[in-house]
Design a protein around this motif. Structure first.
Motif, PDB file in Angstrom:
ATOM      1  N   VAL A 150      29.340  38.097  29.468  1.00  0.00           N
ATOM      2  CA  VAL A 150      29.457  38.430  31.056  1.00  0.00           C
ATOM      3  C   VAL A 150      29.462  40.023  31.181  1.00  0.00           C
ATOM      4  CG1 VAL A 150      31.793  38.255  32.362  1.00  0.00           C
ATOM      5  CG2 VAL A 150      31.425  36.429  30.918  1.00  0.00           C
ATOM      6  N   SER A 151      28.834  40.360  32.719  1.00  0.00           N
ATOM      7  CA  SER A 151      29.182  41.095  33.328  1.00  0.00           C
ATOM      8  C   SER A 151      30.119  41.274  34.804  1.00  0.00           C
ATOM      9  CB  SER A 151      27.524  41.105  33.540  1.00  0.00           C
ATOM     10  OG  SER A 151      26.492  41.385  32.646  1.00  0.00           O
ATOM     11  N   ALA A 152      30.499  42.278  34.608  1.00  0.00           N
ATOM     12  CA  ALA A 152      31.434  42.516  35.990  1.00  0.00           C
ATOM     13  C   ALA A 152      30.905  43.918  36.689  1.00  0.00           C
ATOM     14  CB  ALA A 152      32.636  42.752  35.518  1.00  0.00           C
ATOM     15  N   VAL A 153      30.867  43.625  38.247  1.00  0.00           N
ATOM     16  CA  VAL A 153      31.501  44.975  38.533  1.00  0.00           C
ATOM     17  C   VAL A 153      32.746  45.184  39.023  1.00  0.00           C
ATOM     18  CG1 VAL A 153      30.696  45.952  40.583  1.00  0.00           C
ATOM     19  CG2 VAL A 153      28.886  45.239  39.426  1.00  0.00           C
ATOM     20  N   TYR A 154      33.275  46.390  38.759  1.00  0.00           N
ATOM     21  CA  TYR A 154      34.590  46.293  39.016  1.00  0.00           C
ATOM     22  C   TYR A 154      34.637  47.681  40.289  1.00  0.00           C
ATOM     23  CZ  TYR A 154      36.854  44.313  35.230  1.00  0.00           C
ATOM     24  OH  TYR A 154      37.171  43.695  34.375  1.00  0.00           O
ATOM     25  N   ASN A 155      35.586  48.021  41.506  1.00  0.00           N
ATOM     26  CA  ASN A 155      35.727  48.434  42.360  1.00  0.00           C
ATOM     27  C   ASN A 155      34.302  48.339  43.485  1.00  0.00           C
ATOM     28  OD1 ASN A 155      38.133  49.280  41.508  1.00  0.00           O
ATOM     29  ND2 ASN A 155      37.181  51.095  40.075  1.00  0.00           N
ATOM     30  N   ARG A 156      34.277  47.017  43.418  1.00  0.00           N
ATOM     31  CA  ARG A 156      32.153  47.239  44.263  1.00  0.00           C
ATOM     32  C   ARG A 156      33.564  47.516  45.568  1.00  0.00           C
ATOM     33  NH1 ARG A 156      27.392  44.707  44.324  1.00  0.00           N
ATOM     34  NH2 ARG A 156      27.467  43.905  42.258  1.00  0.00           N
ATOM     35  N   GLY A 157      32.418  48.838  46.900  1.00  0.00           N
ATOM     36  CA  GLY A 157      32.935  49.362  47.580  1.00  0.00           C
ATOM     37  C   GLY A 157      33.722  50.128  47.601  1.00  0.00           C
ATOM     38  N   THR A 158      33.822  50.435  47.286  1.00  0.00           N
ATOM     39  CA  THR A 158      34.810  51.828  46.587  1.00  0.00           C
ATOM     40  C   THR A 158      34.053  52.832  45.902  1.00  0.00           C
ATOM     41  OG1 THR A 158      35.423  51.829  44.302  1.00  0.00           O
ATOM     42  CG2 THR A 158      36.641  50.101  45.830  1.00  0.00           C
ATOM     43  N   GLY A 195      23.123  50.553  38.746  1.00  0.00           N
ATOM     44  CA  GLY A 195      23.125  51.664  39.559  1.00  0.00           C
ATOM     45  C   GLY A 195      24.366  52.437  39.558  1.00  0.00           C
ATOM     46  N   PHE A 196      25.574  51.843  38.302  1.00  0.00           N
ATOM     47  CA  PHE A 196      26.892  52.075  38.336  1.00  0.00           C
ATOM     48  C   PHE A 196      26.789  52.512  36.918  1.00  0.00           C
ATOM     49  CE2 PHE A 196      26.744  48.096  40.411  1.00  0.00           C
ATOM     50  CZ  PHE A 196      27.215  48.386  41.905  1.00  0.00           C
ATOM     51  N   ASP A 197      27.732  53.743  36.802  1.00  0.00           N
ATOM     52  CA  ASP A 197      28.201  53.657  35.477  1.00  0.00           C
ATOM     53  C   ASP A 197      28.770  52.735  35.246  1.00  0.00           C
ATOM     54  OD1 ASP A 197      27.376  56.770  35.891  1.00  0.00           O
ATOM     55  OD2 ASP A 197      29.012  57.426  36.800  1.00  0.00           O
ATOM     56  N   ILE A 198      29.027  53.085  33.303  1.00  0.00           N
ATOM     57  CA  ILE A 198      30.092  52.067  32.220  1.00  0.00           C
ATOM     58  C   ILE A 198      31.411  52.554  32.680  1.00  0.00           C
ATOM     59  CG2 ILE A 198      30.445  52.054  30.255  1.00  0.00           C
ATOM     60  CD1 ILE A 198      28.229  50.085  30.749  1.00  0.00           C
ATOM     61  N   CYS A 199      32.106  51.668  32.780  1.00  0.00           N
ATOM     62  CA  CYS A 199      33.569  51.242  33.109  1.00  0.00           C
ATOM     63  C   CYS A 199      34.292  52.205  31.721  1.00  0.00           C
ATOM     64  CB  CYS A 199      34.286  50.474  33.293  1.00  0.00           C
ATOM     65  SG  CYS A 199      33.521  49.262  34.516  1.00  0.00           S
ATOM     66  N   PRO A 251      41.001  46.416  34.935  1.00  0.00           N
ATOM     67  CA  PRO A 251      41.738  45.977  35.902  1.00  0.00           C
ATOM     68  C   PRO A 251      41.951  44.809  34.452  1.00  0.00           C
ATOM     69  CG  PRO A 251      40.200  47.242  37.342  1.00  0.00           C
ATOM     70  CD  PRO A 251      40.231  47.335  35.583  1.00  0.00           C
ATOM     71  N   THR A 252      43.144  44.433  35.106  1.00  0.00           N
ATOM     72  CA  THR A 252      42.680  42.645  34.335  1.00  0.00           C
ATOM     73  C   THR A 252      42.498  41.922  35.338  1.00  0.00           C
ATOM     74  OG1 THR A 252      45.656  42.321  35.108  1.00  0.00           O
ATOM     75  CG2 THR A 252      45.061  43.330  32.789  1.00  0.00           C
ATOM     76  N   ILE A 253      41.947  40.537  34.820  1.00  0.00           N
ATOM     77  CA  ILE A 253      41.941  39.582  35.362  1.00  0.00           C
ATOM     78  C   ILE A 253      43.147  38.423  35.104  1.00  0.00           C
ATOM     79  CG2 ILE A 253      39.851  38.886  34.132  1.00  0.00           C
ATOM     80  CD1 ILE A 253      38.505  37.679  36.096  1.00  0.00           C
ATOM     81  N   GLU A 254      43.729  37.389  36.537  1.00  0.00           N
ATOM     82  CA  GLU A 254      44.199  37.150  36.268  1.00  0.00           C
ATOM     83  C   GLU A 254      43.463  35.772  35.162  1.00  0.00           C
ATOM     84  OE1 GLU A 254      47.285  36.029  37.544  1.00  0.00           O
ATOM     85  OE2 GLU A 254      47.290  37.820  38.660  1.00  0.00           O
ATOM     86  N   LEU A 289      29.173  35.899  39.734  1.00  0.00           N
ATOM     87  CA  LEU A 289      30.113  35.165  40.223  1.00  0.00           C
ATOM     88  C   LEU A 289      30.898  36.240  40.540  1.00  0.00           C
ATOM     89  CD1 LEU A 289      31.187  32.884  37.053  1.00  0.00           C
ATOM     90  CD2 LEU A 289      29.914  32.269  38.863  1.00  0.00           C
ATOM     91  N   PHE A 290      31.357  35.773  42.166  1.00  0.00           N
ATOM     92  CA  PHE A 290      32.161  36.805  42.290  1.00  0.00           C
ATOM     93  C   PHE A 290      33.885  36.482  42.735  1.00  0.00           C
ATOM     94  CE2 PHE A 290      30.044  35.187  46.266  1.00  0.00           C
ATOM     95  CZ  PHE A 290      31.387  35.270  46.720  1.00  0.00           C
ATOM     96  N   VAL A 291      35.096  36.461  42.763  1.00  0.00           N
ATOM     97  CA  VAL A 291      35.823  36.506  43.101  1.00  0.00           C
ATOM     98  C   VAL A 291      36.303  36.744  44.788  1.00  0.00           C
ATOM     99  CG1 VAL A 291      38.521  36.001  42.748  1.00  0.00           C
ATOM    100  CG2 VAL A 291      36.653  36.104  41.320  1.00  0.00           C
ATOM    101  N   SER A 292      37.022  36.126  46.158  1.00  0.00           N
ATOM    102  CA  SER A 292      37.448  36.029  46.886  1.00  0.00           C
ATOM    103  C   SER A 292      38.187  35.615  47.122  1.00  0.00           C
ATOM    104  CB  SER A 292      36.216  35.929  47.770  1.00  0.00           C
ATOM    105  OG  SER A 292      37.066  36.406  49.560  1.00  0.00           O
TER     106      SER A 292
END
Length: 191
Positions: free
Chosen positions: A1-9, A59-63, A68-71, A97-100
Protein backbone atom coordinates in the motif's frame (compact mmCIF):
# COMPACT_ATOMS: atom_id res chain seq x y z
CA UNK A 1 0.00 0.00 0.00
CA UNK A 2 1.40 3.38 -1.00
CA UNK A 3 0.10 6.41 0.86
CA UNK A 4 0.53 10.15 0.46
CA UNK A 5 -0.14 12.05 3.67
CA UNK A 6 -0.89 15.76 3.97
CA UNK A 7 -1.41 16.26 0.22
CA UNK A 8 -2.13 19.89 -0.54
CA UNK A 9 -0.22 21.15 2.51
CA UNK A 10 3.33 22.46 2.95
CA UNK A 11 4.47 19.08 4.30
CA UNK A 12 3.21 16.15 2.18
CA UNK A 13 5.00 12.82 2.51
CA UNK A 14 4.95 9.30 1.07
CA UNK A 15 4.81 5.94 2.89
CA UNK A 16 4.63 2.23 1.95
CA UNK A 17 2.75 -0.38 4.02
CA UNK A 18 1.77 -4.01 3.88
CA UNK A 19 -1.86 -5.00 4.36
CA UNK A 20 -1.28 -5.22 8.13
CA UNK A 21 -0.29 -1.51 8.10
CA UNK A 22 3.37 -2.34 8.81
CA UNK A 23 5.85 0.07 7.21
CA UNK A 24 7.78 -1.38 4.25
CA UNK A 25 9.86 1.74 3.55
CA UNK A 26 11.85 1.86 6.78
CA UNK A 27 14.93 0.28 5.13
CA UNK A 28 15.13 2.86 2.32
CA UNK A 29 14.42 2.46 -1.38
CA UNK A 30 15.98 0.09 -3.89
CA UNK A 31 16.81 0.44 -7.56
CA UNK A 32 16.87 -2.69 -9.69
CA UNK A 33 20.23 -3.54 -11.17
CA UNK A 34 21.86 -6.89 -11.08
CA UNK A 35 19.94 -9.56 -9.18
CA UNK A 36 20.66 -9.40 -5.49
CA UNK A 37 22.86 -12.37 -4.63
CA UNK A 38 22.67 -14.42 -1.49
CA UNK A 39 25.56 -13.83 0.90
CA UNK A 40 25.31 -16.71 3.30
CA UNK A 41 21.84 -16.50 4.85
CA UNK A 42 20.73 -12.99 3.85
CA UNK A 43 20.28 -11.10 0.59
CA UNK A 44 23.27 -8.91 -0.22
CA UNK A 45 21.76 -5.44 -0.02
CA UNK A 46 23.60 -2.17 -0.43
CA UNK A 47 22.07 -0.42 2.59
CA UNK A 48 24.21 2.68 2.01
CA UNK A 49 22.65 3.11 -1.45
CA UNK A 50 19.19 2.39 -0.01
CA UNK A 51 19.68 5.00 2.69
CA UNK A 52 20.64 7.52 -0.01
CA UNK A 53 17.41 6.72 -1.89
CA UNK A 54 14.84 7.50 0.78
CA UNK A 55 13.22 10.24 -1.23
CA UNK A 56 11.66 11.85 -2.92
CA UNK A 57 9.22 9.29 -4.29
CA UNK A 58 6.70 10.72 -6.72
CA UNK A 59 7.92 14.14 -5.59
CA UNK A 60 7.34 13.44 -1.89
CA UNK A 61 9.80 12.72 0.91
CA UNK A 62 9.39 9.45 2.83
CA UNK A 63 7.24 10.08 5.92
CA UNK A 64 8.76 9.92 9.37
CA UNK A 65 6.94 8.29 12.27
CA UNK A 66 4.49 8.66 13.85
CA UNK A 67 2.01 8.83 11.00
CA UNK A 68 -1.57 9.96 11.35
CA UNK A 69 -3.86 7.05 12.05
CA UNK A 70 -6.54 5.92 9.66
CA UNK A 71 -9.94 4.75 10.81
CA UNK A 72 -10.02 0.95 10.93
CA UNK A 73 -13.24 0.89 8.93
CA UNK A 74 -11.65 3.04 6.19
CA UNK A 75 -8.64 0.71 6.07
CA UNK A 76 -11.02 -2.26 5.83
CA UNK A 77 -12.95 -0.52 3.04
CA UNK A 78 -9.67 0.08 1.18
CA UNK A 79 -8.67 -3.56 1.53
CA UNK A 80 -12.16 -4.62 0.39
CA UNK A 81 -11.93 -2.44 -2.75
CA UNK A 82 -8.41 -3.55 -3.60
CA UNK A 83 -9.13 -7.25 -3.07
CA UNK A 84 -12.37 -7.08 -5.08
CA UNK A 85 -10.56 -5.37 -7.96
CA UNK A 86 -7.51 -7.63 -7.72
CA UNK A 87 -9.67 -10.74 -8.03
CA UNK A 88 -10.98 -9.35 -11.32
CA UNK A 89 -7.68 -7.95 -12.64
CA UNK A 90 -5.67 -11.03 -11.72
CA UNK A 91 -2.20 -9.56 -12.37
CA UNK A 92 0.06 -7.06 -10.63
CA UNK A 93 -1.56 -3.65 -10.55
CA UNK A 94 -1.07 -0.65 -8.32
CA UNK A 95 -4.55 0.57 -7.40
CA UNK A 96 -4.71 4.17 -6.22
CA UNK A 97 -7.45 5.07 -3.76
CA UNK A 98 -8.37 8.22 -1.90
CA UNK A 99 -10.70 9.00 0.98
CA UNK A 100 -13.15 11.91 0.84
CA UNK A 101 -15.73 12.55 3.53
CA UNK A 102 -15.08 9.11 4.98
CA UNK A 103 -15.73 7.25 1.71
CA UNK A 104 -13.01 5.34 -0.17
CA UNK A 105 -12.79 5.95 -3.92
CA UNK A 106 -10.69 4.32 -6.63
CA UNK A 107 -8.60 6.90 -8.47
CA UNK A 108 -6.44 5.05 -11.00
CA UNK A 109 -4.47 1.92 -11.86
CA UNK A 110 -0.80 1.55 -12.76
CA UNK A 111 0.94 -1.60 -13.91
CA UNK A 112 4.36 0.05 -13.75
CA UNK A 113 4.79 1.45 -10.24
CA UNK A 114 7.38 4.27 -10.18
CA UNK A 115 8.23 3.43 -13.78
CA UNK A 116 9.71 0.13 -12.60
CA UNK A 117 12.87 2.04 -11.69
CA UNK A 118 12.73 1.90 -7.91
CA UNK A 119 10.77 0.57 -4.99
CA UNK A 120 10.67 1.11 -1.24
CA UNK A 121 9.47 -2.35 -0.17
CA UNK A 122 11.53 -4.41 2.23
CA UNK A 123 10.76 -6.42 5.34
CA UNK A 124 12.42 -8.83 7.70
CA UNK A 125 12.04 -12.46 6.74
CA UNK A 126 11.50 -15.20 9.37
CA UNK A 127 15.28 -15.57 9.81
CA UNK A 128 15.70 -11.86 10.60
CA UNK A 129 17.23 -10.90 7.24
CA UNK A 130 16.10 -7.83 5.29
CA UNK A 131 14.34 -9.00 2.12
CA UNK A 132 13.90 -6.37 -0.59
CA UNK A 133 12.96 -9.01 -3.16
CA UNK A 134 9.71 -10.34 -1.67
CA UNK A 135 7.49 -8.45 -4.14
CA UNK A 136 9.58 -9.68 -7.07
CA UNK A 137 9.27 -13.21 -5.72
CA UNK A 138 5.46 -12.82 -5.64
CA UNK A 139 5.56 -11.64 -9.28
CA UNK A 140 7.79 -14.59 -10.23
CA UNK A 141 5.60 -17.11 -8.40
CA UNK A 142 2.42 -15.77 -10.04
CA UNK A 143 4.13 -15.72 -13.45
CA UNK A 144 5.34 -19.30 -13.00
CA UNK A 145 1.86 -20.63 -12.19
CA UNK A 146 0.01 -22.55 -14.91
CA UNK A 147 -1.06 -20.01 -17.52
CA UNK A 148 1.16 -17.36 -15.93
CA UNK A 149 2.86 -14.67 -17.96
CA UNK A 150 5.98 -12.84 -16.80
CA UNK A 151 4.83 -9.67 -18.58
CA UNK A 152 1.68 -9.49 -16.44
CA UNK A 153 2.92 -10.99 -13.19
CA UNK A 154 0.20 -13.64 -13.30
CA UNK A 155 -2.38 -15.17 -15.56
CA UNK A 156 -3.68 -12.66 -18.09
CA UNK A 157 -7.39 -12.09 -17.60
CA UNK A 158 -9.76 -11.24 -20.45
CA UNK A 159 -9.82 -7.59 -21.45
CA UNK A 160 -13.17 -6.06 -20.43
CA UNK A 161 -15.37 -5.25 -23.43
CA UNK A 162 -15.25 -1.50 -22.76
CA UNK A 163 -11.43 -1.58 -23.01
CA UNK A 164 -10.94 -3.92 -25.99
CA UNK A 165 -10.39 -1.12 -28.49
CA UNK A 166 -9.38 1.54 -25.94
CA UNK A 167 -6.02 2.22 -27.60
CA UNK A 168 -7.80 3.24 -30.82
CA UNK A 169 -9.85 5.94 -29.06
CA UNK A 170 -8.90 9.59 -28.90
CA UNK A 171 -8.42 11.14 -25.43
CA UNK A 172 -11.79 12.89 -25.86
CA UNK A 173 -13.52 9.57 -26.67
CA UNK A 174 -11.82 7.86 -23.71
CA UNK A 175 -12.94 10.67 -21.40
CA UNK A 176 -16.53 10.46 -22.70
CA UNK A 177 -16.63 6.69 -22.12
CA UNK A 178 -15.10 6.95 -18.64
CA UNK A 179 -17.41 9.72 -17.47
CA UNK A 180 -20.49 7.93 -18.84
CA UNK A 181 -19.87 4.91 -16.59
CA UNK A 182 -21.84 5.03 -13.38
CA UNK A 183 -19.89 4.31 -10.19
CA UNK A 184 -21.32 1.74 -7.79
CA UNK A 185 -24.12 3.25 -5.81
CA UNK A 186 -24.24 3.50 -2.95
CA UNK A 187 -20.48 3.38 -2.36
CA UNK A 188 -19.32 0.40 -0.28
CA UNK A 189 -18.60 1.65 3.21
CA UNK A 190 -18.53 0.01 6.62
CA UNK A 191 -17.87 3.32 8.43
Amino acid sequence: VSAVYNRGTDCPCYAEFDTSFERLDKYGCFEPGQPEAMNGACYAIDFDAGAQNVGPVKGFDICSDPLPTIEECQWNDMMYAVNALASQIGVYMRIDLFVSNGVVYVQEYSSNHNGGLRHCWAKRDPTGCIDSCFMGEKWYDASSAPGGNVLYGGVQTPVPTVLQDWHTKTPAQQCAIATALEPPSPPHSTC
